[in-house]
Design a protein around this motif. Structure first.
Motif, mmCIF file in Angstrom:
data_model
loop_
_atom_site.group_PDB
_atom_site.id
_atom_site.type_symbol
_atom_site.label_atom_id
_atom_site.label_comp_id
_atom_site.label_asym_id
_atom_site.label_seq_id
_atom_site.Cartn_x
_atom_site.Cartn_y
_atom_site.Cartn_z
ATOM 1 N N ARG A 223 1.062 -1.292 -0.501
ATOM 2 C CA ARG A 223 -0.580 0.491 -0.195
ATOM 3 C C ARG A 223 0.797 1.095 -0.024
ATOM 4 N N GLY A 224 2.101 0.862 0.298
ATOM 5 C CA GLY A 224 3.465 2.456 -0.125
ATOM 6 C C GLY A 224 3.253 2.825 -1.040
ATOM 7 N N TYR A 225 3.236 1.926 -2.364
ATOM 8 C CA TYR A 225 2.913 3.106 -3.982
ATOM 9 C C TYR A 225 1.216 3.133 -3.845
ATOM 10 N N ASP A 226 0.080 2.891 -3.208
ATOM 11 C CA ASP A 226 -1.442 3.831 -3.792
ATOM 12 C C ASP A 226 -1.307 5.150 -4.105
ATOM 13 N N ASP A 227 -1.606 4.973 -5.501
ATOM 14 C CA ASP A 227 -1.246 6.190 -6.256
ATOM 15 C C ASP A 227 -1.986 6.016 -6.906
ATOM 16 N N SER A 228 -3.169 6.910 -7.577
ATOM 17 C CA SER A 228 -4.259 7.420 -8.494
ATOM 18 C C SER A 228 -3.438 7.628 -9.334
ATOM 19 N N LYS A 229 -2.301 8.631 -9.345
ATOM 20 C CA LYS A 229 -1.632 8.484 -10.958
ATOM 21 C C LYS A 229 -0.557 7.608 -11.459
ATOM 22 N N LEU A 230 -0.482 6.372 -10.184
ATOM 23 C CA LEU A 230 1.041 5.122 -10.909
ATOM 24 C C LEU A 230 -0.548 4.762 -11.244
ATOM 25 N N LEU A 231 -1.282 4.192 -10.576
ATOM 26 C CA LEU A 231 -2.345 3.468 -10.938
ATOM 27 C C LEU A 231 -2.823 3.636 -11.852
ATOM 28 N N SER A 232 -3.767 4.507 -12.193
ATOM 29 C CA SER A 232 -3.733 5.620 -13.675
ATOM 30 C C SER A 232 -2.935 4.534 -14.870
ATOM 31 N N ARG A 233 -1.677 5.461 -14.647
ATOM 32 C CA ARG A 233 -0.865 4.912 -15.930
ATOM 33 C C ARG A 233 0.568 3.771 -15.885
ATOM 34 N N CYS A 234 0.216 2.864 -14.783
ATOM 35 C CA CYS A 234 0.201 1.330 -15.432
ATOM 36 C C CYS A 234 -0.762 0.852 -16.260
ATOM 37 N N TRP A 235 -1.995 1.467 -15.959
ATOM 38 C CA TRP A 235 -3.017 0.202 -17.285
ATOM 39 C C TRP A 235 -2.627 1.305 -17.661
ATOM 40 N N ASP A 236 -2.970 2.647 -18.614
ATOM 41 C CA ASP A 236 -3.073 3.639 -19.632
ATOM 42 C C ASP A 236 -2.234 3.470 -20.066
#
Length: 413
Positions: A223-236
């Protein structure tokens, strides 16, 4: 591939199959270091060559394989072990000053070590078709040999002017439901590591000061990497499905939020979606119906339909036929693999792979006890250790010993 000078009559057949020298052989034979050696030899020019570049390099690799925490420890080993000197190509034990100069040269050519790492990753991906499909990410604390910042800011080779204080918090839940928290503080650096979760081998890394925050199919992380921008970039941007645990960020005791466009559907911070019966007001969790890639939506199925439960208001329920949840509702909570699904839990278990690689770096590659100070030295040392790890694994694969890929170093009692 390292050239092994034969100064004495020596046969690799005499080496124990699982011994340190056998592991050193794997590294010397499968490490793609020709370009680095040629560059270092060119940089040396026509000066004295008491200790050839190749021999110095081979002995440095031996120090990593043999788990020596310092140059002095390695020099003592070379003094007593003539066979090792022969393998490395040394007629005499290099002085401490010679190693200091060689290490300084390596630090000046750190990008070559990174290139060697990248080449090993590329080669392994060719040898192992599934290499790099499942990734796990984490950061690792590495304390500096210095215990605290120095008041003197002039560089003299003994101070660490780059390290910083770092802190990392670990949280969990006990069997009785109570929560625990452990806070680790250190003065030094962070190794940010991405590993192949199946084969437990590194695929990318970077080293930063301790104070800095932290072609695949799946990326897992805590959860230390829980970040909207990171999650979005991974997929998008990369088509990688993120499997990253959520932090609890909703305030004021908020348990659920209304799903936009609906009157009887809510979701919680863990990604679970619930519907309310129009007749009784009873709440039920909706079932997962999969991810619709073209739509960018998660399908949720009516619980009465999915589980066969009785719902008095099913006839007039507006979501009796199911509901589509766009990822855009909340990119931190809604991801291509539904968070509350069995598949998400299964993928998240791969996260422990990076913890095991970190443990090997500590115990088997000497990062629990070392004498490293300075960011350049730490980057070079981490890069070398990871290259050695990959070279050993590559050697196992090429020699049809894939089942022994993780037998990288000797056991530590």
């Amino acid at each position: 591939m390292a050239i092994i000078p034969q100064l004495e009559l020596f046969s690799w057949e005499e080496i124990e199959p699982l011994g340190d020298l056998e592991r050193l052989r794997l590294v010397l034979e499968h490490l793609p270091d020709e370009a680095l050696m040629a560059h270092l030899e060119k940089s040396r020019g026509h000066g004295r060559d008491d200790y050839p570049v190749r021999a110095m390099w081979n002995s440095m690799l031996a120090g990593i394989v043999f788990q020596h925490p310092s140059i002095e420890s390695l020099r003592r080993e070379l003094s007593r072990n003539g066979q090792l000197r022969s393998i490395c190509g040394l007629r005499a034990v290099p002085s401490a000053a010679a190693y200091t100069r060689f290490l300084r040269s390596l630090m000046e050519h750190g990008s070559w070590i990174e290139s060697m790492f990248d080449e090993l990753v590329k080669t392994l991906s060719e040898e192992l078709p599934d290499f790099g499909r499942r990734l796990a990410m984490d950061s690792k604390a590495i304390a500096s040999w210095a215990s605290r910042p120095s008041k003197e800011k002039k560089e003299d080779g003994r101070r660490d002017l780059d390290a910083a204080y770092g802190v990392k918090t670990y949280r969990g839940t006990r069997e009785d439901g109570s929560t625990w928290e452990k806070v680790v503080r250190w003065f030094g650096y962070k190794l940010h590591l991405v590993v192949d979760a199946k084969h437990e081998l590194p695929v990318a890394y970077t080293v930063t000061k301790g104070s800095r925050s932290d072609e695949a199919e799946v990326l897992t992380a805590d959860r230390g990497y829980d970040d909207s921008k990171l999650l979005s970039r991974c997929w998008d941007e990369y088509g990688i499905k993120p499997v990253i645990d959520t932090r609890r960020l909703w305030k004021d005791g908020e348990q659920t939020r209304l799903l936009p466009g609906h009157t009887n559907v809510v979701y919680d911070e863990g990604g679970a979606v619930y519907c309310y019966c129009p007749e009784t007001g009873a709440r039920q969790q909706m079932s997962n119906g999969g991810f619709e890639k073209d739509r960018g939506t998660l399908k949720k199925v009516c619980p009465a339909k999915a589980y066969g439960i009785t719902c008095q208001g099913r006839e007039q329920c507006p979501v009796a036929g199911g509901v589509r949840v766009p990822l855009a509702v909340d990119r931190r909570i809604f991801t291509p693999i539904a968070r509350e699904s069995y598949k998400w839990a299964k993928e998240y278990r791969y996260r422990t792979a990076v913890e095991r690689v970190n443990s090997r770096l500590d115990v088997s590659f000497g990062f629990e006890r070392h004498t490293i100070r300075g960011l350049a030295k730490m980057r070079a040392r981490c890069g070398l250790a990871l290259c050695v790890m990959l070279a050993m694994a590559l050697g196992r694969v090429r020699e049809k010993q894939q089942e022994r890929m993780r037998s990288l170093v000797r056991s530590v009692s």
